[in-house]
Motif scaffolding. Structure first.
Motif, PDB file in Angstrom:
ATOM      1  N   TYR A 143       0.983  -1.316  -0.047  1.00  0.00           N
ATOM      2  CA  TYR A 143       0.094  -0.018   0.119  1.00  0.00           C
ATOM      3  C   TYR A 143       0.601   1.224  -0.030  1.00  0.00           C
ATOM      4  CZ  TYR A 143      -3.861   3.013   1.671  1.00  0.00           C
ATOM      5  OH  TYR A 143      -4.680   4.148   1.603  1.00  0.00           O
ATOM      6  N   LEU A 152       1.043   5.491  -0.460  1.00  0.00           N
ATOM      7  CA  LEU A 152       0.356   6.977  -0.230  1.00  0.00           C
ATOM      8  C   LEU A 152       1.235   8.077  -0.342  1.00  0.00           C
ATOM      9  CD1 LEU A 152      -0.071   5.028   2.543  1.00  0.00           C
ATOM     10  CD2 LEU A 152      -2.005   6.459   2.911  1.00  0.00           C
ATOM     11  N   TYR A 178       1.554  12.291   0.498  1.00  0.00           N
ATOM     12  CA  TYR A 178       1.347  13.167   1.484  1.00  0.00           C
ATOM     13  C   TYR A 178       1.759  14.285   0.874  1.00  0.00           C
ATOM     14  CZ  TYR A 178      -0.888   9.893   5.115  1.00  0.00           C
ATOM     15  OH  TYR A 178      -1.606   9.124   5.533  1.00  0.00           O
ATOM     16  N   LYS A 231       2.562  18.518   2.217  1.00  0.00           N
ATOM     17  CA  LYS A 231       2.823  19.068   3.700  1.00  0.00           C
ATOM     18  C   LYS A 231       3.394  20.568   3.629  1.00  0.00           C
ATOM     19  CE  LYS A 231       5.126  18.687   8.150  1.00  0.00           C
ATOM     20  NZ  LYS A 231       5.426  20.163   8.527  1.00  0.00           N
ATOM     21  N   GLU A 254       2.363  22.805   9.361  1.00  0.00           N
ATOM     22  CA  GLU A 254       1.249  21.944   9.274  1.00  0.00           C
ATOM     23  C   GLU A 254       1.511  20.582   9.365  1.00  0.00           C
ATOM     24  OE1 GLU A 254      -1.636  25.041   6.784  1.00  0.00           O
ATOM     25  OE2 GLU A 254      -1.811  23.085   6.243  1.00  0.00           O
ATOM     26  N   GLY A 255       0.692  19.568   9.627  1.00  0.00           N
ATOM     27  CA  GLY A 255       0.795  18.256   9.458  1.00  0.00           C
ATOM     28  C   GLY A 255       0.762  17.788   8.031  1.00  0.00           C
ATOM     29  N   PRO A 256       1.234  16.571   7.721  1.00  0.00           N
ATOM     30  CA  PRO A 256       1.092  16.113   6.389  1.00  0.00           C
ATOM     31  C   PRO A 256      -0.326  15.953   6.080  1.00  0.00           C
ATOM     32  CG  PRO A 256       2.849  14.841   7.451  1.00  0.00           C
ATOM     33  CD  PRO A 256       2.083  15.562   8.571  1.00  0.00           C
ATOM     34  N   PHE A 302      -2.983  13.886   3.429  1.00  0.00           N
ATOM     35  CA  PHE A 302      -3.307  12.968   2.683  1.00  0.00           C
ATOM     36  C   PHE A 302      -3.767  13.269   1.396  1.00  0.00           C
ATOM     37  CE2 PHE A 302      -3.873   8.840   1.092  1.00  0.00           C
ATOM     38  CZ  PHE A 302      -5.384   8.916   0.376  1.00  0.00           C
ATOM     39  N   PHE A 351       5.642  14.116   0.354  1.00  0.00           N
ATOM     40  CA  PHE A 351       6.040  12.741   0.783  1.00  0.00           C
ATOM     41  C   PHE A 351       5.438  11.620   0.432  1.00  0.00           C
ATOM     42  CE2 PHE A 351       8.902  14.493   4.066  1.00  0.00           C
ATOM     43  CZ  PHE A 351       8.363  15.748   4.424  1.00  0.00           C
ATOM     44  N   LEU A 355       3.493   3.277   8.641  1.00  0.00           N
ATOM     45  CA  LEU A 355       4.234   4.235   7.287  1.00  0.00           C
ATOM     46  C   LEU A 355       5.434   4.317   7.143  1.00  0.00           C
ATOM     47  CD1 LEU A 355       0.972   6.876   6.813  1.00  0.00           C
ATOM     48  CD2 LEU A 355       1.272   4.518   5.912  1.00  0.00           C
ATOM     49  N   PHE A 396       8.320   6.688   5.427  1.00  0.00           N
ATOM     50  CA  PHE A 396       8.145   7.606   4.498  1.00  0.00           C
ATOM     51  C   PHE A 396       9.625   7.836   3.768  1.00  0.00           C
ATOM     52  CE2 PHE A 396       4.384  10.092   5.538  1.00  0.00           C
ATOM     53  CZ  PHE A 396       3.802   9.667   6.652  1.00  0.00           C
ATOM     54  N   TYR A 455       4.888   9.819  15.412  1.00  0.00           N
ATOM     55  CA  TYR A 455       5.957   9.825  14.307  1.00  0.00           C
ATOM     56  C   TYR A 455       6.818  10.913  14.829  1.00  0.00           C
ATOM     57  CZ  TYR A 455       3.583   6.756  11.010  1.00  0.00           C
ATOM     58  OH  TYR A 455       2.700   5.756  10.464  1.00  0.00           O
ATOM     59  N   GLY A 468      -2.229  15.095  12.735  1.00  0.00           N
ATOM     60  CA  GLY A 468      -2.165  16.589  13.295  1.00  0.00           C
ATOM     61  C   GLY A 468      -1.095  17.544  12.923  1.00  0.00           C
TER      62      GLY A 468
END
Lengths: 115, 114
Positions: free
Chosen positions: A32, A34, A36, A38, A42-44, A46, A89, A103, A105, B35, B106
């Motif tokens: 799987y 993904l 992201y 960023k 801020e946070g990543p 999706f 990412f 995950l 990265f 993380y 977050g």
């Protein structure tokens, strides 16, 4: 030993053109993948994902391609917009206990889309 | 619908101290992962909590510990802080059992150890 590699730290593209972000992986157990996005402070967020049983997934301007034999995936953004400027990412995971596991990265690619 | 919320947003601690970071998952989510993101790097998996138990753990020392509460919120504790622990700490939530679960992150807690 990096299992997920994004070899281009940065990419600059003109507005309206295609942006292609690349990602390579080494673990054949990943099933799987993904992407992201960023923004600073801020946070990543999706963006789009793909299962290993597929080779393409499309969502609006974003398309992810997966080449399992080459252990390579790419994210295409068409057309690119200035608001797409961010760090992207690539992440991968393998099944764990019937669900997706943690995950892994890459280091990210900073995309700059110029007006 | 509130997304993943983390507190505090910024924190400065001294070497040797202990710190606790907090995370509330997205509504409906039952799994929380933590993380660590160092400058110029991608996020690195610390551990994951599900049903109040640590389900998976990354390559982090025992100084890093966590907890998940019955309401699915979670804490990350780091003891005996080192300068190298300075990083952005991200919490991500997801729903277990989904075929293609997306983890929602977050905004992170920026920890600086001096």
């Amino acid at each position: 030993d990096q299992q997920v590699k994004q070899n281009s730290p940065s990419l600059s593209v003109q507005e309206g053109r295609i942006s292609i972000l690349n990602c390579d992986y080494t673990n054949s157990m990943f099933d799987y993948f993904l992407w992201y996005k960023k923004y600073p402070a801020e946070g990543p967020t999706f963006l789009i994902s793909i299962s290993s049983i597929k080779d393409k997934n499309e969502d609006g301007r974003f398309t992810v391609f997966l080449n399992k034999s080459a252990k390579h995936l790419s994210l295409h953004i068409v057309p690119s917009q200035p608001g797409d400027s961010a760090v992207y990412f690539c992440a991968a995971s393998e099944e764990y206990g019937g669900s997706q596991g943690n995950l892994i990265f890459g280091k990210g690619t900073k995309l700059s889309v110029k007006p | 619908d509130a997304g993943v919320t983390q507190s505090p947003t910024h924190l400065i601690k001294t070497r040797g101290q202990q710190v606790t970071l907090r995370c509330s998952p997205k509504s409906g989510h039952d799994t929380v992962s933590w993380y660590q993101q160092a400058l110029g790097q991608g996020p690195q998996f610390i551990f994951q909590y599900y049903e109040e138990e640590e389900r998976q753990r990354g390559n982090f020392p025992d100084r890093f510990s966590g907890h998940q509460f019955p309401n699915y919120s979670s804490e990350l504790n780091v003891n005996a802080l080192l300068l190298g622990d300075s990083a952005l700490y991200l919490c991500a939530s997801s729903l277990a059992g989904q075929d293609l679960p997306e983890a929602f992150f977050g905004q992170g807690t920026r920890l600086t150890v001096v």
